[in-house]
Design a protein around this motif. Structure first.
Motif, PDB file in Angstrom:
ATOM      1  N   ILE B  48      29.488   0.595 -91.943  1.00  0.00           N
ATOM      2  CA  ILE B  48      29.415   1.873 -92.668  1.00  0.00           C
ATOM      3  C   ILE B  48      30.735   2.637 -92.565  1.00  0.00           C
ATOM      4  CG2 ILE B  48      28.285   4.125 -92.791  1.00  0.00           C
ATOM      5  CD1 ILE B  48      25.724   2.768 -91.861  1.00  0.00           C
ATOM      6  N   VAL B  51      34.276  -0.965 -92.577  1.00  0.00           N
ATOM      7  CA  VAL B  51      34.375  -1.952 -93.656  1.00  0.00           C
ATOM      8  C   VAL B  51      34.189  -1.290 -95.024  1.00  0.00           C
ATOM      9  CG1 VAL B  51      33.390  -4.047 -94.634  1.00  0.00           C
ATOM     10  CG2 VAL B  51      33.556  -3.790 -92.164  1.00  0.00           C
ATOM     11  N   TYR B  52      33.159  -0.449 -95.114  1.00  0.00           N
ATOM     12  CA  TYR B  52      32.900   0.205 -96.403  1.00  0.00           C
ATOM     13  C   TYR B  52      34.092   1.055 -96.852  1.00  0.00           C
ATOM     14  CZ  TYR B  52      30.931   3.562 -99.694  1.00  0.00           C
ATOM     15  OH  TYR B  52      30.730   4.371-100.771  1.00  0.00           O
ATOM     16  N   ILE B  55      37.043  -1.228 -98.064  1.00  0.00           N
ATOM     17  CA  ILE B  55      36.856  -1.818 -99.387  1.00  0.00           C
ATOM     18  C   ILE B  55      36.831  -0.737-100.467  1.00  0.00           C
ATOM     19  CG2 ILE B  55      35.285  -3.197-100.824  1.00  0.00           C
ATOM     20  CD1 ILE B  55      34.608  -4.774 -98.322  1.00  0.00           C
ATOM     21  N   TYR B  56      36.152   0.373-100.154  1.00  0.00           N
ATOM     22  CA  TYR B  56      36.055   1.432-101.154  1.00  0.00           C
ATOM     23  C   TYR B  56      37.425   2.021-101.460  1.00  0.00           C
ATOM     24  CZ  TYR B  56      34.191   5.419-103.689  1.00  0.00           C
ATOM     25  OH  TYR B  56      33.904   6.339-104.659  1.00  0.00           O
ATOM     26  N   ASN B  65      41.772  10.118-111.347  1.00  0.00           N
ATOM     27  CA  ASN B  65      40.858  11.156-111.835  1.00  0.00           C
ATOM     28  C   ASN B  65      41.066  11.386-113.319  1.00  0.00           C
ATOM     29  OD1 ASN B  65      39.863  11.627-109.285  1.00  0.00           O
ATOM     30  ND2 ASN B  65      41.382  13.193-108.847  1.00  0.00           N
ATOM     31  N   TYR B 274      47.763  12.211 -96.667  1.00  0.00           N
ATOM     32  CA  TYR B 274      46.773  13.266 -96.453  1.00  0.00           C
ATOM     33  C   TYR B 274      46.872  14.331 -97.544  1.00  0.00           C
ATOM     34  CZ  TYR B 274      44.600  17.349 -94.314  1.00  0.00           C
ATOM     35  OH  TYR B 274      43.839  18.460 -94.089  1.00  0.00           O
ATOM     36  N   ASN B 276      48.061  14.117-100.572  1.00  0.00           N
ATOM     37  CA  ASN B 276      47.598  13.649-101.876  1.00  0.00           C
ATOM     38  C   ASN B 276      46.088  13.568-101.933  1.00  0.00           C
ATOM     39  OD1 ASN B 276      49.634  12.837-104.021  1.00  0.00           O
ATOM     40  ND2 ASN B 276      50.617  12.213-102.123  1.00  0.00           N
ATOM     41  N   PHE B 278      43.680  15.045 -99.680  1.00  0.00           N
ATOM     42  CA  PHE B 278      42.832  16.186 -99.338  1.00  0.00           C
ATOM     43  C   PHE B 278      43.370  17.522 -99.803  1.00  0.00           C
ATOM     44  CE2 PHE B 278      41.515  12.788 -96.583  1.00  0.00           C
ATOM     45  CZ  PHE B 278      40.152  12.832 -96.771  1.00  0.00           C
ATOM     46  N   PHE B 281      43.581  16.293-104.101  1.00  0.00           N
ATOM     47  CA  PHE B 281      42.400  15.535-104.569  1.00  0.00           C
ATOM     48  C   PHE B 281      42.748  14.265-105.324  1.00  0.00           C
ATOM     49  CE2 PHE B 281      41.019  20.056-104.810  1.00  0.00           C
ATOM     50  CZ  PHE B 281      40.284  20.026-103.660  1.00  0.00           C
ATOM     51  N   ASP B 282      43.930  13.726-105.069  1.00  0.00           N
ATOM     52  CA  ASP B 282      44.340  12.519-105.775  1.00  0.00           C
ATOM     53  C   ASP B 282      43.983  11.336-104.880  1.00  0.00           C
ATOM     54  OD1 ASP B 282      45.446  10.983-107.683  1.00  0.00           O
ATOM     55  OD2 ASP B 282      47.343  12.052-107.776  1.00  0.00           O
ATOM     56  N   PHE B 283      42.669  11.064-104.754  1.00  0.00           N
ATOM     57  CA  PHE B 283      42.223  10.063-103.791  1.00  0.00           C
ATOM     58  C   PHE B 283      42.715   8.661-104.140  1.00  0.00           C
ATOM     59  CE2 PHE B 283      39.072  13.447-103.179  1.00  0.00           C
ATOM     60  CZ  PHE B 283      39.253  13.654-101.836  1.00  0.00           C
ATOM     61  N   TYR B 285      45.529   7.804-105.592  1.00  0.00           N
ATOM     62  CA  TYR B 285      46.932   7.675-105.203  1.00  0.00           C
ATOM     63  C   TYR B 285      47.056   7.595-103.680  1.00  0.00           C
ATOM     64  CZ  TYR B 285      51.954   8.519-105.741  1.00  0.00           C
ATOM     65  OH  TYR B 285      53.303   8.407-105.736  1.00  0.00           O
TER      66      TYR B 285
END
Lengths: 440, 312
Positions: B48, B51-52, B55-56, B65, B274, B276, B278, B281-283, B285
């Motif tokens: 959880i 690994v998740y 990969i995510y 976005n 961090y 970018n 938080f 919000f450019d997760f 990137y």
């Protein structure tokens, strides 16, 4: 083959996780009952610092009117509120989110655009009736593209110039003679030669909002009204040139960070502070011995015509769509943003400058303050708040602010030429936001 | 003979045993499965929370976005990354810190460990704790102290410098000195940690090597370079790799001390990630940056292994 199966199963697990995380949205219509007694239930509010104290302080009065609503104010740090809001909005689960949350208008569009359709349309709940009752710069910043309220406006940070009357007097400079930034620079030179005190201190390690204020007072910003990058504008160049000239004449001292800035004020190393109204709280609190030595005036202008208002800070209250008790959240937010007496209390006790125009007519705004040599400081800032132009913060405010800041510090510390500063802001901001750059 | 014995076995007065076996077979928990069951909580949490996300975030690094949510954009984030001036700046900062800080820190750690391992030192425990203490100190508390010490106008460091006639240094406000300060603070914090690792390595060097060297007439310095250092090689390599990974992930120190400034002089690659993720919000990137860091760490560790000539 065995290994491949494992990977396959793992991917399945992960995809199912993701599917589970995509929450269903509640689309139930909300109507606010007329009778306050009919509204009931528990609500949780996330806020930070003085805003949280203010909200906490009004709960007893709120419950007199709405006896069946329980309010829990969850006071956290601003970083914590924002971080939890990010994860909460990403999950969009009611239990991960508060019913009401404090968000600054500079951040509002970032949240709105990166998490589409996660905030309640407040005009639909009836907040539309307050249209035109707030300072225009504030009201426009909390509305969506259809003109509906996305947030309920709370405090504002109108920007002016605080100055040390004793230092001005010692140098023989009449503060009333300062009308334009040119006058300000001239006064700074006189003060510098006569007293050896710098005109202003900038926190080059943190943020240098002076450029932003200078843009704002001219009705310009990093972005134009359609969201294009607008740093090549004549307003922008004029602002940068003015800061450059202050630097050339050695009026600026580098005070490093917040603490350095406060100590420079306290120790009399700087004669003025271009800053927002909330500085009065820090001044009274940390430098009581300077009582009677401070004065305040609006920002100098670039020419006679232009407005003199700029804004530095301020927050609002929003209701996440995932909230399960929107009625109660709405009435509490409405209570906290539109009751004149409470807002005056917030100004006096927490120093939170209201954006509701009706409050500016109250006698507290005309009160002369001993700390400011019997000037009616709140009144000065109320007229600044009314004059502040509307600007477009966009969803890329945070990134733009960081990039602009770095370039201005490069200009001040490394002597980077102005055209290069403007060019680099545009060249960095353009690709990273995908926004168009307006040609000079 | 065999028949009666088997009969006897069946009529053994201890029948519960086969019954128990039968019961065990039916139950889910068997001797073979038990270890996996004990491991299960750890594995589930690992899946959880490790690994998740791995990969995510890999999938995220190919998304961006858009108005309607996230959309796949292929390699766009990576292409943007290699054209991003701030990415290169933060990468350069990280490597400058790595190149200067790592040798200084490991050198100091080896010297300190050797001194504290020597027989003539008194109060060994006290010194070891003192040098290790920064590694377990809350960095936020420590950085408040450093902010006060290093302040340009009223910090004690500049006060001491002024006593010997030197000009005030903008330890945190000058882009060059801010990097120096960051290197100093990182070194202060992690030298003791590496010292303890090396101390453990030192105590594993057989003393007969030193005895033999003494008989051959080698002095202490010669012994240090010809015995201590070569014997410590695997330990130093371990410390170097752990520290390299640590430096490539350097975040807390610049975040609390300078917040990456001035002019991004102390923005490390992890801080940029961090920001970018938080702050902007450019997760997508941010995830792309994370994967570039992973590749860099893998490459650097590989090079260090090769360079140190460690073979299996």
């Amino acid at each position: 083959m065995k290994i491949k199966w494992n990977v396959f199963i793992l991917t399945l697990i992960i995809l199912s996780f993701q599917a589970a995380c995509e929450a269903t949205e509640s689309t139930t219509e909300v109507n606010i009952p007329r009778d306050p007694e009919q509204i009931s239930g528990d609500i949780t509010v996330w806020a930070w610092a003085l805003e949280a104290d203010f909200l906490e302080s009004i709960v007893p009065q709120f419950q007199e009117k709405y006896p069946n609503v329980n309010v829990t104010i969850n006071k956290q740090g601003p970083d914590q509120v924002y971080q939890r809001l990010i994860t909460g909005l990403a999950a969009n689960q009611g239990e991960q989110l508060p019913d009401l949350v404090q968000v600054e208008e500079t951040q509002l569009l970032s949240y709105k655009e990166n998490f589409p359709d996660r905030f309640t349309n407040l005009s639909e709940l009836g907040y539309g009736k307050y249209e035109g009752q707030f300072a225009p710069a504030k009201e426009e910043a909390v509305k969506d593209e259809n003109g509906d309220f996305l947030a309920m406006p709370r405090d504002l940070g109108p920007v002016g110039i605080f100055y040390r009357k004793d230092i001005f007097h010692q140098a023989g400079v009449d503060p009333a003679s300062i009308e334009t930034w040119e006058d300000y620079i001239d006064a700074g030179e006189v003060i510098q030669t006569k007293t050896g005190v710098n005109m202003l201190g900038l926190t080059l390690n943190e943020t240098v909002p002076l450029y932003k204020y200078m843009l704002h007072q001219q009705g310009a910003f990093y972005f134009d009204s359609s969201g294009n990058i607008d740093v090549h504008s004549s307003e922008s160049i004029r602002a940068l040139e003015t800061i450059q000239r202050m630097q050339d004449k050695k009026l600026i001292t580098n005070v490093t960070n917040w603490d350095g800035r406060v100590s420079a004020l306290k120790n009399g190393h700087v004669a003025t502070l271009p800053g927002a109204i909330w500085w009065t709280g820090t001044m009274k609190d940390q430098m009581p011995e300077l009582s009677g030595k401070w004065g305040a005036m609006p920002l100098p202008s670039f020419n006679e015509k232009q407005g003199q208002g700029a804004n530095g800070g301020g927050s609002n209250l929003v209701i996440p769509k995932a909230s399960t008790n929107k009625e109660a959240a709405y009435v509490f937010g409405e209570f906290a943003t539109t009751e004149v007496n409470l807002l005056i209390g917030g100004l006096k006790n927490q120093g939170l400058f209201p954006s509701l125009l009706a409050t500016y007519e109250e006698k507290e705004f005309q009160e002369r303050q001993v700390y400011f040599d019997n000037e009616a400081v709140y009144n000065v800032f109320a007229s600044i708040a009314k004059e502040t132009p509307v600007v477009n913060y966009t969803s890329d405010y945070a990134r733009a602010n960081d990039i602009v800041n770095d370039e201005i510090v490069s200009m001040l510390l490394n002597g980077k030429p102005l055209d290069q500063v403007v060019g680099d802001i545009a060249n960095t901001l353009g690709p990273s936001t995908g926004r168009e750059v307006n040609k000079p | 003979m065999s028949i009666p014995s088997s009969v006897q076995y069946n009529e053994d007065p201890s029948p519960p045993q086969p019954k128990m076996n039968a019961k065990k077979k039916r139950s889910f928990i068997t001797v073979k499965r038990a270890p996996y069951l004990f491991l299960l909580p750890a594995i589930v949490l690992f899946i959880i929370f490790t690994v998740y996300p791995i990969i995510y975030s890999f999938l995220l690094s190919f998304q961006t976005n858009a108005e309607a949510g996230r959309v796949f954009v292929g390699l766009d984030n990576y292409i943007r990354l290699f054209q991003d001036r701030l990415f290169y700046e933060s990468l350069a900062n990280t490597f400058i810190i790595l190149i200067f800080q790592l040798p200084i820190m490991l050198g100091l750690a080896v010297v300190l460990a050797t001194i504290l391992n020597a027989g003539f030192i008194k109060l060994k425990g006290f010194f070891r704790v003192s040098f290790f203490a920064p590694a377990v100190t809350s960095l936020v508390a420590a950085s408040i102290i450093f902010l006060l010490l290093l302040n340009r106008d009223y910090g004690i460091v500049n006060y001491l410098l002024s006593m010997i006639g030197m000009d005030a240094i903008g330890w945190l406000s000058d882009p060059f000195w801010a990097k120096v300060s960051l290197i100093l603070v990182t070194t202060w914090r992690w030298t003791g940690y590496n010292m303890v690792i090396i101390l453990a390595g030192l105590q594993n060097i057989p003393s007969n090597l030193y005895e033999a060297a003494s008989i051959d007439g080698a002095n202490k310095i010669r012994q240090f370079f010809s015995i201590t250092i070569p014997q410590l090689k695997p330990v130093i390599l371990f410390a170097a790799i752990v520290s390299t990974i640590g430096t490539l992930q350097l975040f807390d120190e610049p975040y609390t001390l300078t917040n990456g400034g001035p002019i991004n002089a102390t923005t490390t690659i992890t801080m940029y990630l961090y920001r970018n993720g938080f702050e902007y919000f450019d997760f997508g990137y941010g995830s792309a940056i994370a994967y570039v860091i992973v590749i860099l760490i893998a490459l650097l560790s590989f090079i260090q292994f090769k360079w140190a000539g460690v073979t299996k």
